[in-house]
Design an enzyme around this catalytic site. Structure first.
Site, PDB file in Angstrom:
ATOM      1  N   CYS A 121       0.836  -1.202   0.000  1.00  0.00           N
ATOM      2  CA  CYS A 121       0.000   0.000   0.000  1.00  0.00           C
ATOM      3  C   CYS A 121       0.871   1.252   0.000  1.00  0.00           C
ATOM      4  CB  CYS A 121      -0.923  -0.007   1.217  1.00  0.00           C
ATOM      5  SG  CYS A 121      -2.149   1.323   1.222  1.00  0.00           S
ATOM      6  N   CYS A 122       1.915   1.262   0.845  1.00  0.00           N
ATOM      7  CA  CYS A 122       2.829   2.408   0.891  1.00  0.00           C
ATOM      8  C   CYS A 122       3.503   2.629  -0.457  1.00  0.00           C
ATOM      9  CB  CYS A 122       3.893   2.192   1.967  1.00  0.00           C
ATOM     10  SG  CYS A 122       3.323   2.409   3.677  1.00  0.00           S
ATOM     11  N   CYS A 204      -0.924   8.808   6.760  1.00  0.00           N
ATOM     12  CA  CYS A 204      -2.280   8.422   6.373  1.00  0.00           C
ATOM     13  C   CYS A 204      -3.118   8.164   7.622  1.00  0.00           C
ATOM     14  CB  CYS A 204      -2.238   7.173   5.502  1.00  0.00           C
ATOM     15  SG  CYS A 204      -1.465   7.429   3.886  1.00  0.00           S
ATOM     16  N   CYS A 207      -3.243   4.698   9.407  1.00  0.00           N
ATOM     17  CA  CYS A 207      -1.946   4.165   9.850  1.00  0.00           C
ATOM     18  C   CYS A 207      -1.231   5.068  10.845  1.00  0.00           C
ATOM     19  CB  CYS A 207      -1.039   3.933   8.644  1.00  0.00           C
ATOM     20  SG  CYS A 207      -1.712   2.773   7.437  1.00  0.00           S
ATOM     21  N   CYS A 232       7.958   4.117   5.602  1.00  0.00           N
ATOM     22  CA  CYS A 232       7.042   3.723   4.535  1.00  0.00           C
ATOM     23  C   CYS A 232       7.789   3.380   3.252  1.00  0.00           C
ATOM     24  CB  CYS A 232       6.042   4.840   4.260  1.00  0.00           C
ATOM     25  SG  CYS A 232       6.825   6.370   3.721  1.00  0.00           S
TER      26      CYS A 232
END
EC number: 1.8.4.10
Length: 253
Positions: A121-122, A204, A207, A232
């Site tokens: 995702c990062c 985000c 997170c 990240c």
């Protein structure tokens, strides 16, 4: 790293601690004219650097990564910054097809399930867009401070970033959190309201959490993972040799 570039890095490592932030930024704007960028996530450190750049009308490109998962408070701070300085902030988004594929195959919260999913995702939302944003640049300015984490204490105020093929400079490297707070207050700089709620590092929304008294600055990021060197991927590896991460490499293929 070429000898000429290595000499520039060493020169900046000596220059930054001995000069003010505006002097450092002015040098970078002159030395890397048209090829120097500053990335902001609208946290306290980034707001201070934005202030120095905009107040001094320095020809440094300012951009941000909109991951699509930011806090509303971050967007509010972004808007207040535009109103305060009346200067443009470029925005870079993730690739639509990559986000759609991730959401379709794994849903909106896959990053909680494993480190591999979180890195995926990062990479999609932050690392790949950053690579596009920095393409063709010679210098990248960040708000990294040494006291933010044990990992960042090993960083120099200027480094060679082999992954992006440029020089990375941290003008606030030696500043303390208290210095940042005092400077922002004294200069009327827009500050993300999340800081007042215990958020010292803001990323985000899914997170990031506020930290508890005595916790490390980075404890609020990906708090369900082990504490060691949580990054990240934007600042995960520094120095001349970029580390090989099999998770990220697999995503890139």
């Amino acid at each position: 790293m070429e000898l000429a570039i290595q000499e520039q890095v060493e020169d900046l490592r000596r220059f930054v601690p001995e000069h003010t932030v505006p002097e450092t930024l002015a040098l970078l704007a002159e030395r890397f004219a048209g090829a120097v960028s500053f990335s902001t996530s609208f946290g306290l450190e980034d707001q201070i650097l934005t202030h120095f750049i905009f107040e001094n009308n320095l020809p440094i490109r300012v951009f941000t990564l909109d991951t699509g998962r930011n806090f509303q408070e971050t967007y509010s701070t972004w808007n207040k910054t535009l109103l305060r300085y009346d200067k443009p902030i470029e925005v870079v988004f993730p690739q639509t097809a990559s986000v759609e594929k991730l959401m379709r195959e794994k849903g909106p919260n896959s990053f909680y399930e494993s480190i591999a999913n979180r890195k995926e995702c990062c990479y999609i939302r932050k690392v790949e867009p950053l690579g596009r944003a920095l393409a063709g640049q010679q210098a990248w300015i960040t708000g990294i401070r040494a006291e933010q984490s044990a990992n960042r204490q090993t960083m120099d105020p200027a480094e060679w970033d082999a992954g992006h093929n440029l020089i990375k400079v941290h003008p606030l490297h030696d500043w303390t959190w208290e210095q940042c707070v005092a400077f922002a207050q004294a200069n009327g700089i827009p500050v993300n309201p999340l800081h007042a709620k215990g958020f010292v590092s803001i990323g985000c929304a899914p997170c990031t959490r506020a930290i508890k008294p005595g916790e490390d600055f980075r404890a609020g990021r990906w708090w369900w993972e082990e504490a060691a060197a949580k990054e990240c991927g934007l600042h995960a590896t520094t120095g001349e040799h970029q580390g090989f991460d099999p998770v990220v490499e697999a995503i890139k293929e």
